[in-house]
Design an enzyme around this catalytic site. Structure first.
Site, PDB file in Angstrom:
ATOM      1  N   LYS A   1       0.837  -1.201   0.000  1.00  0.00           N
ATOM      2  CA  LYS A   1       0.000   0.000   0.000  1.00  0.00           C
ATOM      3  C   LYS A   1       0.872   1.251   0.000  1.00  0.00           C
ATOM      4  O   LYS A   1       0.602   2.211  -0.734  1.00  0.00           O
ATOM      5  CB  LYS A   1      -0.903   0.019   1.222  1.00  0.00           C
ATOM      6  CG  LYS A   1      -1.781   1.273   1.309  1.00  0.00           C
ATOM      7  CD  LYS A   1      -2.267   1.548   2.708  1.00  0.00           C
ATOM      8  CE  LYS A   1      -1.174   2.122   3.584  1.00  0.00           C
ATOM      9  NZ  LYS A   1      -1.655   2.559   4.907  1.00  0.00           N
TER      10      LYS A   1
ATOM     11  N   GLY B   1      -4.798   7.470   5.844  1.00  0.00           N
ATOM     12  CA  GLY B   1      -3.884   8.551   6.169  1.00  0.00           C
ATOM     13  C   GLY B   1      -3.110   9.032   4.962  1.00  0.00           C
ATOM     14  O   GLY B   1      -2.833  10.234   4.825  1.00  0.00           O
TER      15      GLY B   1
ATOM     16  N   SER C   1       4.783  10.501  10.245  1.00  0.00           N
ATOM     17  CA  SER C   1       5.769  10.732   9.191  1.00  0.00           C
ATOM     18  C   SER C   1       5.095  11.136   7.887  1.00  0.00           C
ATOM     19  O   SER C   1       5.730  11.699   6.997  1.00  0.00           O
ATOM     20  CB  SER C   1       6.612   9.477   8.966  1.00  0.00           C
ATOM     21  OG  SER C   1       5.813   8.412   8.452  1.00  0.00           O
ATOM     22  N   GLN C   2       3.789  10.833   7.756  1.00  0.00           N
ATOM     23  CA  GLN C   2       3.078  11.160   6.526  1.00  0.00           C
ATOM     24  C   GLN C   2       3.013  12.662   6.270  1.00  0.00           C
ATOM     25  O   GLN C   2       2.866  13.083   5.123  1.00  0.00           O
ATOM     26  CB  GLN C   2       1.666  10.570   6.562  1.00  0.00           C
ATOM     27  CG  GLN C   2       1.641   9.057   6.483  1.00  0.00           C
ATOM     28  CD  GLN C   2       0.254   8.473   6.682  1.00  0.00           C
ATOM     29  OE1 GLN C   2      -0.689   9.192   7.038  1.00  0.00           O
ATOM     30  NE2 GLN C   2       0.123   7.174   6.459  1.00  0.00           N
TER      31      GLN C   2
ATOM     32  N   GLU D   1       3.376   0.403  12.965  1.00  0.00           N
ATOM     33  CA  GLU D   1       2.276  -0.328  12.347  1.00  0.00           C
ATOM     34  C   GLU D   1       2.313  -1.816  12.670  1.00  0.00           C
ATOM     35  O   GLU D   1       1.310  -2.522  12.528  1.00  0.00           O
ATOM     36  CB  GLU D   1       2.315  -0.137  10.833  1.00  0.00           C
ATOM     37  CG  GLU D   1       3.537  -0.736  10.160  1.00  0.00           C
ATOM     38  CD  GLU D   1       3.837  -0.082   8.809  1.00  0.00           C
ATOM     39  OE1 GLU D   1       3.807  -0.797   7.805  1.00  0.00           O
ATOM     40  OE2 GLU D   1       4.091   1.130   8.789  1.00  0.00           O
TER      41      GLU D   1
ATOM     42  N   HIS E   1      -3.760   6.867  15.409  1.00  0.00           N
ATOM     43  CA  HIS E   1      -3.913   6.103  14.166  1.00  0.00           C
ATOM     44  C   HIS E   1      -5.393   5.825  13.890  1.00  0.00           C
ATOM     45  O   HIS E   1      -6.258   6.546  14.373  1.00  0.00           O
ATOM     46  CB  HIS E   1      -3.092   4.825  14.239  1.00  0.00           C
ATOM     47  CG  HIS E   1      -1.662   5.027  13.846  1.00  0.00           C
ATOM     48  ND1 HIS E   1      -0.966   4.140  13.066  1.00  0.00           N
ATOM     49  CD2 HIS E   1      -0.798   6.046  14.112  1.00  0.00           C
ATOM     50  CE1 HIS E   1       0.268   4.588  12.869  1.00  0.00           C
ATOM     51  NE2 HIS E   1       0.386   5.737  13.496  1.00  0.00           N
TER      52      HIS E   1
ATOM     53  N   ARG F   1      -4.741   2.817  19.104  1.00  0.00           N
ATOM     54  CA  ARG F   1      -4.380   1.396  19.086  1.00  0.00           C
ATOM     55  C   ARG F   1      -3.901   0.896  20.443  1.00  0.00           C
ATOM     56  O   ARG F   1      -4.091  -0.281  20.770  1.00  0.00           O
ATOM     57  CB  ARG F   1      -3.313   1.137  18.013  1.00  0.00           C
ATOM     58  CG  ARG F   1      -3.892   1.095  16.611  1.00  0.00           C
ATOM     59  CD  ARG F   1      -2.862   0.808  15.553  1.00  0.00           C
ATOM     60  NE  ARG F   1      -3.498   0.665  14.240  1.00  0.00           N
ATOM     61  CZ  ARG F   1      -2.860   0.745  13.086  1.00  0.00           C
ATOM     62  NH1 ARG F   1      -1.560   0.978  13.061  1.00  0.00           N
ATOM     63  NH2 ARG F   1      -3.500   0.596  11.951  1.00  0.00           N
TER      64      ARG F   1
ATOM     65  N   LYS G   1      -9.258  -2.466   3.714  1.00  0.00           N
ATOM     66  CA  LYS G   1      -8.487  -1.213   3.648  1.00  0.00           C
ATOM     67  C   LYS G   1      -7.143  -1.438   2.982  1.00  0.00           C
ATOM     68  O   LYS G   1      -6.685  -0.618   2.176  1.00  0.00           O
ATOM     69  CB  LYS G   1      -8.297  -0.660   5.070  1.00  0.00           C
ATOM     70  CG  LYS G   1      -7.427   0.574   5.197  1.00  0.00           C
ATOM     71  CD  LYS G   1      -7.357   0.996   6.655  1.00  0.00           C
ATOM     72  CE  LYS G   1      -6.289   2.049   6.887  1.00  0.00           C
ATOM     73  NZ  LYS G   1      -6.550   3.319   6.199  1.00  0.00           N
TER      74      LYS G   1
END
Length: 422
Positions: free
Chosen positions: A24, A93, A165-166, A308, A335, A339, A405
């Site tokens: 992804k 995200g 980080s995105q 992740e 997230h 989580r 997803k």
């Protein structure tokens, strides 16, 4: 109506070869670069899942000609970016953080929205950065509206990317098309998931873009053309981890074909994690093979760069021979769901002993019993429940469809894997 999936219990040691769909992270980065490139691109073996389809539809809405090619490939021809356009981010995200910089290069109005939980995810860092670089944006979270003029000045900007980080990757991917490029400086707590930024930098360089990341927490992208892509997408290594975990917890052996010898994917860290827990890990011509030990060793591990993987590692730790400490993942509270709270709540609900710390979890193995495992619309929570169900009869995973997803048919792949046991 809430639906629960009976997680299949393993009748013995799992022994299977499990091909995993494309990454992804690579697919969505490649789609953005292809939409901004100087010519038509081909992506072979891309992931076809909710997150990537949302990205593809958004780019089509903005003017890209994105067509299906042979054997599941995508062909992308860049077109003039324009509005009016509507972008559905879902819960992705990468869509909500990578596409605002693209939309800032469009001419016209672009509106963004997504799933209810997406409206709670942090987004202000990238939107405020775009404002500083010349964009006209109303709002600091979903839903918001962007009014593009067909260009963006770019330049230098300082952001706090400690939540994701995105934020950095999203700015870097479009930066070659900004008039001045961009210099992004991070100021704040350490950036999580740095391998994802490394992936972004590597893919930009492979497309002929000049990137300077020689100074810590500073990334400079020069303005210039983006070469068209001709790309074979690697398997998604993070999505492979539940299947490898199945080998580890059942004392079996699972091979994932096509595992790259060198990669920027964060999921590659599972090799070291499983080895530390006592598994045998071998990378060869057939792929990556994990063979489970007689007993899983506990862990004290910093997962900051590979957050992740935390739900998979937490499920493994629940079966270990002692107390495990998972550290460095406070950012997981922002997230798809919180989580850390979700893992504590659900593991405790099955009889586990789990404590939240300021930046992670303490997991003390206890005998577990069946029960409902809530996914919170989070694909990695759902797959963690499937791992637990291998050894705990009666685990019922809520909304297993949320795995679409990033994995088109997780239940089918899981059942096929369990068709081969000792």
């Amino acid at each position: 109506m809430t639906q629960f999936w009976p997680a299949p219990a393993a009748s013995g040691a799992v022994r299977a070869t499990v091909p995993v769909p494309g990454s992804k992270s690579i697919t969505n980065r490649a789609l953005v670069l292809a939409a901004l490139a100087e010519g038509p691109s081909t992506l072979r073996g891309p992931l076809r899942s909710r997150d990537t389809e949302l990205m593809a539809e958004a780019l089509r809405a903005l003017g890209s000609d994105l067509q299906d090619g042979p054997e599941g490939s995508w062909r992308v021809a860049p077109g003039p970016l324009r509005g009016p356009a509507e972008v559905d981010c879902g819960l992705a995200g990468t869509v909500m953080r990578f596409l605002p910089p693209v939309a800032a290069l469009a001419e016209g109005r672009v509106t963004f929205d997504g799933d209810p939980r997406a409206r709670e995810r942090p987004l202000d860092a990238v939107l405020n950065a775009l404002r500083a670089l010349g964009a006209d944006i109303s709002g600091d979270s979903l839903p918001f509206e962007l009014h593009g003029t067909g260009k963006l000045a770019g330049g230098a900007v300082t952001i706090d990317a400690s939540a994701s980080s995105q934020f950095v990757s999203g700015l870097l991917l479009s930066a070659p098309c900004f008039e001045q490029g961009v210099t992004v400086t991070h100021a704040g707590e350490p950036v999580p998931s740095l391998p994802h930024i490394d992936m972004t930098v590597s893919m930009l360089r492979a497309a002929g873009v000049e990137v300077d990341d020689s100074t810590w927490d500073v990334w400079r992208v020069a303005p210039g053309p983006i070469r068209a892509l001709d790309l074979d997408v690697e398997p998604d290594l993070s999505n492979a981890t539940p299947f490898l975990a199945a080998a580890a917890v059942t004392g079996g052996s699972v091979t994932v074909p096509g595992w790259p010898e060198r990669t920027d994917q964060a999921g590659d860290a599972i090799r070291d994690i499983l080895a530390r827990m006592g598994a045998t890990v071998e990378l060869g011509p057939a792929g990556l093979t994990v063979t489970g030990p007689a007993e899983l060793a506990p862990l004290d591990i910093d997962l900051h760069d590979v957050g992740e993987l935390t739900p998979t590692v937490a499920a493994l730790a629940a079966f270990a021979a002692g107390r495990s400490r998972l550290r460095g993942v406070a950012h997981l509270r922002g997230h798809e769901t919180d989580r850390l709270a979700a893992l504590q709540r659900e593991l405790t609900g099955l009889g586990g002993d789990v404590e939240q710390t300021d930046d992670g979890l303490l997991i003390e193995p206890r005998p577990l019993t069946g029960g409902n495992w809530h996914s919170y619309a989070d694909h990695r929570m759902a797959t963690a429940g499937a791992i637990l169900g291998l050894l705990v009869p009666g685990v019922l995973v809520e909304d297993i469809a949320t795995t679409r997803k990033t994995i088109p048919d997780f239940p089918g792949m899981w059942s096929s894997m369990l068709g081969a046991v000792d």
